[in-house]
Design an enzyme around this catalytic site. Structure first.
Site, PDB file in Angstrom:
ATOM      1  NE  ARG A  55      -1.851   2.684  -1.885  1.00 16.01           N
ATOM      2  CZ  ARG A  55      -2.864   1.957  -1.406  1.00 16.01           C
ATOM      3  NH1 ARG A  55      -2.976   1.737  -0.098  1.00 16.01           N
ATOM      4  NH2 ARG A  55      -3.779   1.474  -2.216  1.00 16.01           N
TER       5      ARG A  55
ATOM      6  CG  ASP B 270      -7.765  -2.647  -3.010  1.00 13.62           C
ATOM      7  OD1 ASP B 270      -8.004  -3.593  -2.227  1.00 13.62           O
ATOM      8  OD2 ASP B 270      -7.425  -1.523  -2.610  1.00 13.62           O
TER       9      ASP B 270
END
Length: 570
Positions: free
Chosen positions: A185, A471
């Site tokens: 990603r 996160d």
């Protein structure tokens, strides 16, 4: 070239001579991160030329897409609502299909994600998951060391020779014979890479991430993991199909430059912004030769809901712990994603299970695992083909839940139909969630936000807090919710207090939560950490007159380090 002085012994006279060592860069490229011989293998002249070519060809497309985001934001702030675009109804109504799913990634029932740290990569690939998504985005603090070592780690992983010597545990980590399939990603379109300048401006971060990884690994990946396909990617933070169109052009250019077939590169798009949920067919259509599905990026989706409606006081969310998949707008989002993907012949991936094992409390751990199982049972019964886990300890339980429903079938693309999702309306996708706003919610937002930013500033982008793996997405929820509650003086009535959120109240909460953080982490760790700096950044963001689009954009300047000697070209 960025250079530094080093001293070499002159054999004939025993003297040391200062020489300048630096990156060999093509015309117009300036590397401003520190020099390292290992990094130089990643930042080869040919690799930088490849990245620069992508930047030069697509930067105007990217700038236009970012301007369109600003225009849309202005409309939403002036009262407009996102919705389906009448101009693309023919795409939504058409009978087209995406390209067939590549055989090596037909089965994706459990995927694990994490940053591109060396030990993490090995453990994730060995975890028993079907896919490991190596992350340059929300779970990585993008300082120079993390980025460059991440690329070196991925190169070794693709070649199969990655290892890690854990001296503290006296253990060497290596890859098993059978490993998860690797997806990568890159960062989102909005982020710059300030350590690399191209033609006098910072490079687009996602093109750096994609370009360096693809350039060094496409051939080995197709041979070792892709069975002639790949590499495979996850694409984050898109808001419109025009952004998917840029990615498709990037993929086509990369394939053409390397002489591989169109459609070799495959990508799953995270639907993690509210505007994108109304563009799912269009996004798949733009990427139809390169697509392998969509993913419910549900934490970022909640963040995007608040951000999109930042100027809509009638659409305030309750405490973030109450905004789960049972809320109507979240369930509608999941159902529409499943229907859209299966209608187009690709995977519909479920959301993140952020729980981590609670090692010192077996009862609490069992209860948390039961919550994960129920959530995953809901996903597989709804029709999802796979799901995400934040920790290897969750993988056996999640795999068991999905296998009990799917059996030996690799996915549910052909077998599960969600015809009832065809009637989902804009109102279903926008329905304001129900619940309470509480002082505990304000405190949790503040405590989590400050601790996450403190870790991010020191180079850690994935942080275990209160038995969850946090996160950037959850830190963003904390920030924008605090900002919105402050802006509208929200009454916190869910716990019976009936007090309004003001700057004075927020100031007291920040002071008290900083004290709690210090008690929880210990005085020594607190004083050595970046908690005070993080508190300033987080508080400034929550009390700003204008909401910044991304917390990490503001904090990014705190981790950008240019070499003190400056930079020039060889």
């Amino acid at each position: 070239m960025v250079g530094f002085e080093t001293f070499l012994e002159t054999p004939s006279k025993g003297r040391k001579t200062a020489v300048v060592v630096g990156y060999d860069v093509p015309e117009g490229v300036d590397v401003r991160g520190r020099y390292d011989a290992e990094f130089a293998k990643i930042l080869s002249k040919d690799a930088l030329l490849f990245v620069a070519g992508l930047q030069r060809e697509f930067r105007n497309h990217i700038k236009y897409a970012m301007e369109c985001r600003k225009d849309a934001k202005m409309r939403y702030n002036n009262g407009a609502l996102p919705g389906f675009d009448p101009a693309t109804a023919h795409v939504r109504d058409g009978d087209w299909l995406c390209a067939a799913v590549p055989p090596p990634v037909a089965d994706r029932r459990v995927e694990i994600t994490g940053p591109v740290e060396r030990k993490m990569i090995i453990n994730a690939l060995n975890s028993g998951a079907k896919v490991f998504m190596a992350d340059f985005e929300d779970s990585l603090a993008p300082n120079w060391e993390n980025l460059m070592r991440g690329h070196a780690n991925l190169r070794d992983a693709v070649n199969g020779n990655i290892s890690f010597n854990d001296k503290a545990r006296n253990r060497v980590y290596k890859l098993n014979e059978q490993t998860a399939k690797l997806f990568v990603r890159p960062r989102g379109w909005h982020l710059p890479e300030a350590h690399i300048f191209i033609d006098g401006e910072p490079a687009t971060a996602c093109l750096v991430d994609f370009g360096l990884y693809f350039f060094h690994n496409w051939s080995a990946f197709r041979r070792t993991q892709g069975q002639g396909f790949g590499p495979f990617f996850y694409l984050p933070k898109m808001e419109h199909s025009r952004e998917a169109r840029i990615w498709n052009m990037v993929f086509e250019r990369a394939e053409k430059m390397m002489g591989i077939e169109n459609g070799s590169i495959r990508a799953t798009v995270l639907i993690e912004t509210l505007p994108a949920v109304f563009q799912m067919d269009e996004i798949l259509y733009e990427l139809r030769d390169h697509s392998i599905g969509l993913n419910c990026g549900r934490w970022d989706y909640i963040f995007s809901y608040i951000k999109t409606f930042q100027s809509h006081p009638d659409r305030l969310l309750p405490d973030r712990v109450q905004v789960g998949m049972s809320q109507h707008f979240m369930r509608s989002y999941s159902d529409l994603l499943i229907r859209t993907c299966h209608r187009r012949g690709v995977h519909a991936m479920g959301g993140m299970a952020a729980q981590i094992p609670i090692r010192d409390d077996p009862k609490a751990n069992e209860a948390a695992l039961e919550l994960v199982k129920r959530d995953k049972l809901r996903e597989v019964r709804a029709g999802h083909d796979g799901t995400w886990a934040a920790h290897p300890g969750l993988i056996p339980a999640i795999d068991e839940v999905f296998t009990a429903t799917m059996g030996s079938k690799p996915n549910q693309i052909q077998t599960v139909k969600r015809d009832e999702a065809a009637s989902l309306t804009e109102e279903d996708l926008l329905q304001t969630p129900r619940g309470h706003r509480t002082m505990d919610g304000l405190r949790l937002n503040t405590r989590v936000g400050i601790q996450y930013v403190a870790a991010w500033l020191t180079g850690t982008g994935s942080v275990p807090l209160y038995n969850l793996m946090e996160d950037a997405a959850t830190a963003e929820i904390s920030r924008v919710q605090n900002w919105q509650w402050l802006r509208y003086g929200v009454e916190l009535n869910g716990d019976g207090l009936g007090v309004r959120v003001t700057r004075e109240l927020f100031g007291r909460v920040v002071e008290e939560e900083m004290g709690r953080i210090e008690r929880e982490v210990g005085k020594e760790k607190f004083n050595k950490g970046m908690y005070r700096e993080a508190c300033k950044i987080f508080t400034r963001q929550c009390t700003a007159d204008v909401l910044d689009d991304f917390l990490t954009l503001d904090a990014y300047n705190n981790i950008v380090v240019h070499h003190p000697i400056g930079s020039s070209r060889l």
